[in-house]
Design a protein around this motif. Structure first.
Motif, mmCIF file in Angstrom:
data_model
loop_
_atom_site.group_PDB
_atom_site.id
_atom_site.type_symbol
_atom_site.label_atom_id
_atom_site.label_comp_id
_atom_site.label_asym_id
_atom_site.label_seq_id
_atom_site.Cartn_x
_atom_site.Cartn_y
_atom_site.Cartn_z
ATOM 1 N N ALA A 1 37.963 51.865 81.989
ATOM 2 C CA ALA A 1 38.076 50.442 82.313
ATOM 3 C C ALA A 1 38.453 49.636 81.074
ATOM 4 N N ILE A 2 37.836 49.963 79.951
ATOM 5 C CA ILE A 2 38.156 49.271 78.694
ATOM 6 C C ILE A 2 39.585 49.606 78.261
ATOM 7 N N GLU A 3 39.992 50.845 78.475
ATOM 8 C CA GLU A 3 41.370 51.255 78.178
ATOM 9 C C GLU A 3 42.366 50.445 79.000
ATOM 10 N N ILE A 4 42.050 50.252 80.278
ATOM 11 C CA ILE A 4 42.919 49.468 81.170
ATOM 12 C C ILE A 4 43.011 48.035 80.658
ATOM 13 N N LEU A 5 41.877 47.438 80.333
ATOM 14 C CA LEU A 5 41.853 46.068 79.835
ATOM 15 C C LEU A 5 42.714 45.940 78.571
ATOM 16 N N ALA A 6 42.530 46.842 77.626
ATOM 17 C CA ALA A 6 43.290 46.792 76.364
ATOM 18 C C ALA A 6 44.785 46.973 76.614
ATOM 19 N N ALA A 7 45.130 47.890 77.501
ATOM 20 C CA ALA A 7 46.547 48.135 77.800
ATOM 21 C C ALA A 7 47.180 46.924 78.476
ATOM 22 N N LEU A 8 46.448 46.269 79.363
ATOM 23 C CA LEU A 8 46.960 45.061 80.017
ATOM 24 C C LEU A 8 47.197 43.963 78.986
ATOM 25 N N GLU A 9 46.246 43.779 78.092
ATOM 26 C CA GLU A 9 46.402 42.755 77.055
ATOM 27 C C GLU A 9 47.615 43.035 76.183
ATOM 28 N N ARG A 10 47.748 44.289 75.768
ATOM 29 C CA ARG A 10 48.843 44.684 74.884
ATOM 30 C C ARG A 10 50.191 44.571 75.598
ATOM 31 N N THR A 11 50.274 45.080 76.799
ATOM 32 C CA THR A 11 51.542 45.129 77.531
ATOM 33 C C THR A 11 51.986 43.768 78.044
ATOM 34 N N LEU A 12 51.040 43.005 78.588
ATOM 35 C CA LEU A 12 51.381 41.730 79.222
ATOM 36 C C LEU A 12 51.182 40.525 78.316
ATOM 37 N N LYS A 13 50.703 40.782 77.091
ATOM 38 C CA LYS A 13 50.484 39.700 76.109
ATOM 39 C C LYS A 13 49.561 38.617 76.663
ATOM 40 N N VAL A 14 48.436 39.048 77.254
ATOM 41 C CA VAL A 14 47.416 38.127 77.745
ATOM 42 C C VAL A 14 46.094 38.461 77.063
ATOM 43 N N SER A 15 45.163 37.528 77.138
ATOM 44 C CA SER A 15 43.829 37.757 76.601
ATOM 45 C C SER A 15 42.847 37.768 77.772
ATOM 46 N N ILE A 16 42.097 38.877 77.896
ATOM 47 C CA ILE A 16 41.155 39.030 79.001
ATOM 48 C C ILE A 16 39.770 39.306 78.415
ATOM 49 N N ASP A 17 38.803 38.491 78.792
ATOM 50 C CA ASP A 17 37.430 38.685 78.329
ATOM 51 C C ASP A 17 36.848 39.955 78.935
ATOM 52 N N GLN A 18 36.025 40.667 78.173
ATOM 53 C CA GLN A 18 35.407 41.892 78.685
ATOM 54 C C GLN A 18 34.514 41.612 79.889
ATOM 55 N N GLU A 19 33.995 40.388 80.011
ATOM 56 C CA GLU A 19 33.177 40.030 81.165
ATOM 57 C C GLU A 19 33.963 40.163 82.479
ATOM 58 N N GLU A 20 35.283 40.106 82.388
ATOM 59 C CA GLU A 20 36.135 40.206 83.578
ATOM 60 C C GLU A 20 36.183 41.627 84.135
ATOM 61 N N LEU A 21 35.713 42.610 83.368
ATOM 62 C CA LEU A 21 35.736 43.999 83.840
ATOM 63 C C LEU A 21 35.022 44.171 85.176
ATOM 64 N N VAL A 22 33.977 43.389 85.418
ATOM 65 C CA VAL A 22 33.246 43.508 86.682
ATOM 66 C C VAL A 22 34.104 43.120 87.881
ATOM 67 N N ARG A 23 35.116 42.325 87.661
ATOM 68 C CA ARG A 23 36.043 41.922 88.737
ATOM 69 C C ARG A 23 37.228 42.874 88.854
ATOM 70 N N MET A 24 37.444 43.690 87.834
ATOM 71 C CA MET A 24 38.619 44.561 87.786
ATOM 72 C C MET A 24 38.287 45.954 88.329
ATOM 73 N N THR A 25 37.799 46.000 89.560
ATOM 74 C CA THR A 25 37.377 47.272 90.155
ATOM 75 C C THR A 25 38.463 47.933 90.984
ATOM 76 N N ASN A 26 39.517 47.175 91.289
ATOM 77 C CA ASN A 26 40.652 47.703 92.044
ATOM 78 C C ASN A 26 41.902 46.899 91.672
ATOM 79 N N LEU A 27 43.046 47.283 92.218
ATOM 80 C CA LEU A 27 44.292 46.587 91.865
ATOM 81 C C LEU A 27 44.233 45.109 92.220
ATOM 82 N N GLU A 28 43.673 44.802 93.376
ATOM 83 C CA GLU A 28 43.567 43.412 93.807
ATOM 84 C C GLU A 28 42.827 42.576 92.755
ATOM 85 N N GLY A 29 41.706 43.095 92.265
ATOM 86 C CA GLY A 29 40.932 42.405 91.236
ATOM 87 C C GLY A 29 41.692 42.262 89.937
#
Length: 89
Positions: A50-78
């Motif tokens: 999950a942390i790998e996904i968050l880091a890759a999204l930030e790096r690839t899409l040039k966005v900043s995502i708080d780690q607290e958002e991981l609880v919402r990132m349980t599927n593609l929709e999230g």
């Protein structure tokens, strides 16, 4: 004309890019993932992935995502929702 199923602010190409990135990290075939299939329960992802996904999204899409958002990132929709919100900031 806009596609009806695409959330505002997230283009179909971005959704495809996100799905591809997640499938690569989870080492699964894109056909196995639906917008609502759960990364941990359905695809065996752990918290490190999950942390790998968050880091890759930030790096690839040039966005900043708080780690607290991981609880919402349980599927593609999230993930699409979190990325859309992060892009709007």
């Amino acid at each position: 004309m806009t596609e009806l199923n695409v959330p505002a602010g997230l283009a179909p190409a971005q959704r495809a890019q996100i799905k591809s990135l997640i499938c690569e990290i989870l080492e699964i075939d894109p056909d196995e993932v639906t917008e609502t299939s759960l990364f941990s329960e359905d695809h065996g992802a752990d918290s490190l992935r999950a942390i790998e996904i968050l880091a890759a999204l930030e790096r690839t899409l040039k966005v900043s995502i708080d780690q607290e958002e991981l609880v919402r990132m349980t599927n593609l929709e999230g993930v699409y929702t979190v990325v859309t919100e992060a892009s709007a900031r």
